[in-house]
Design a protein around this motif. Structure first.
Motif, mmCIF file in Angstrom:
data_model
loop_
_atom_site.group_PDB
_atom_site.id
_atom_site.type_symbol
_atom_site.label_atom_id
_atom_site.label_comp_id
_atom_site.label_asym_id
_atom_site.label_seq_id
_atom_site.Cartn_x
_atom_site.Cartn_y
_atom_site.Cartn_z
ATOM 1 N N VAL A 29 25.423 -44.475 26.297
ATOM 2 C CA VAL A 29 24.688 -44.877 27.507
ATOM 3 C C VAL A 29 23.263 -45.692 27.196
ATOM 4 O O VAL A 29 23.083 -46.666 27.579
ATOM 5 C CB VAL A 29 24.108 -43.705 28.359
ATOM 6 C CG1 VAL A 29 23.222 -44.451 29.617
ATOM 7 C CG2 VAL A 29 25.374 -42.989 28.910
ATOM 8 N N ARG A 138 29.761 -36.048 33.202
ATOM 9 C CA ARG A 138 28.659 -36.460 32.355
ATOM 10 C C ARG A 138 27.471 -36.368 32.910
ATOM 11 O O ARG A 138 26.329 -36.097 31.866
ATOM 12 C CB ARG A 138 29.102 -38.258 32.520
ATOM 13 C CG ARG A 138 28.072 -39.162 32.031
ATOM 14 C CD ARG A 138 27.819 -38.792 30.407
ATOM 15 N NE ARG A 138 26.984 -40.124 29.937
ATOM 16 C CZ ARG A 138 26.575 -40.170 28.366
ATOM 17 N NH1 ARG A 138 27.150 -38.948 27.674
ATOM 18 N NH2 ARG A 138 25.931 -40.640 28.026
ATOM 19 N N SER A 167 18.799 -41.370 30.775
ATOM 20 C CA SER A 167 20.403 -41.609 30.687
ATOM 21 C C SER A 167 20.785 -41.043 31.994
ATOM 22 O O SER A 167 22.037 -41.389 32.334
ATOM 23 C CB SER A 167 20.904 -41.079 29.347
ATOM 24 O OG SER A 167 20.457 -41.606 28.290
ATOM 25 N N THR A 171 22.920 -43.510 34.032
ATOM 26 C CA THR A 171 24.533 -43.172 34.443
ATOM 27 C C THR A 171 24.917 -43.429 35.912
ATOM 28 O O THR A 171 25.892 -43.887 36.282
ATOM 29 C CB THR A 171 24.765 -41.789 33.968
ATOM 30 O OG1 THR A 171 24.687 -41.709 32.621
ATOM 31 C CG2 THR A 171 26.291 -41.393 34.336
ATOM 32 N N GLN A 174 24.939 -46.925 36.664
ATOM 33 C CA GLN A 174 26.135 -47.596 36.203
ATOM 34 C C GLN A 174 27.249 -47.475 36.997
ATOM 35 O O GLN A 174 28.347 -48.235 37.152
ATOM 36 C CB GLN A 174 26.465 -47.398 34.688
ATOM 37 C CG GLN A 174 25.506 -47.866 33.701
ATOM 38 C CD GLN A 174 25.564 -47.193 32.461
ATOM 39 O OE1 GLN A 174 26.364 -46.019 32.068
ATOM 40 N NE2 GLN A 174 25.459 -47.914 31.309
#
Length: 264
Positions: A29, A138, A167, A171, A174
């Motif tokens: 990431v 994740r 992160s 995430t 994204q």
């Protein structure tokens, strides 16, 4: 505009030399993709090391640095250090001082205002758009690292905690499928990490963040964009309060009129 003096806890961080901690599953990431089997160019290595130490406050805001000093410190030649500093200057993390080298960009009250305002504009909407699309496993991995907390004044645990937290939010961004939005949020979170290094010395938000992250993961998993947006907004506002509290306690702003009414 007055620069902020680092609190005592961060001053301790600033005097230590930390290696970048590893986190399984995290590098995909936070790190740029490079061809398998090749080593990063020396320019990239120098850039990564110096940027890491600026963000973690190992190189504290307002400190003077030079090519020769950094070359000796990190073991790189002049060319990689020069290229790294040019990239960092372009990103606003260092400032060139004619005939005096560079200075690590100070943290100001305006920085705090600008960064949190941008986060409030972008991240809650990203959470809404990501609902039902995120990789829940994740997020769970990253949340587990955040739940482990950190030890104030301990560089490795603090940086690991902040990397996992950043992160976690990248995430989510994204998952929206909007790569420009994700890139912008990631850049903001790099700047945010410096602010959080100050804020985390004033109070331990581990328990609060555990609740916030857990509730956010549940909302995202069930596709509840409205709730995800609200939780994200509340988390950012809580972080802003923490950082402002640390800033106000800083000796450099003790006598300043803090325009808190304009920061909402």
């Amino acid at each position: 505009m007055t620069d902020l003096t680092l609190p005592a806890g961060v001053a301790a961080i600033a005097t230590a030399r930390a290696q970048k901690p590893g986190l399984p599953g995290l590098d995909a990431v936070r790190e740029p993709v490079r061809d398998a089997g090749t080593e990063p160019l020396l320019n990239d290595q120098a850039y990564d090391r110096i940027k890491h130490d600026i963000i973690s406050c190992t190189l504290p805001p307002g400190s003077g640095i030079s090519e020769s000093q950094l070359g000796a410190q990190y073991g790189f030649g002049k060319a990689p250090i020069r290229m790294a500093l040019q990239r960092l200057a372009h990103e606003g993390l260092v400032r060139a001082m004619p005939r005096r080298g560079y200075v690590v960009s100070p943290v100001t009250l305006q920085d705090i205002q600008d960064i949190f305002e941008l986060r409030l504009m972008l991240e809650p909407q990203a959470a809404r758009l990501a609902a039902g699309k995120v990789d829940a496993s994740r997020l769970k991995l990253l949340d587990d690292v955040c739940r482990a907390g950190y030890r104030p004044g301990d560089i490795a645990s603090t940086h690991r905690f902040l990397e996992a937290n950043a992160s976690f939010h990248v995430t989510i961004a994204q998952a929206t499928g909007n790569h420009r939005l994700a890139h912008t949020i990631e850049a903001l979170l790099d700047e945010m990490t410096r602010l959080l290094h100050m804020g985390l010395t004033s109070r331990d938000r581990t328990t609060e963040m555990q609740h916030e992250h857990g509730a956010l993961v549940k909302a995202l998993r069930r596709g509840d964009g409205t709730t995800a947006e609200q939780i994200c907004r509340e988390q950012i506002e809580a972080a802003r309060e923490m950082v402002l509290t640390a800033a106000i306690k800083s000796r450099a702003v003790m006598t300043m009129a803090i325009p808190t009414g304009d920061l909402g």
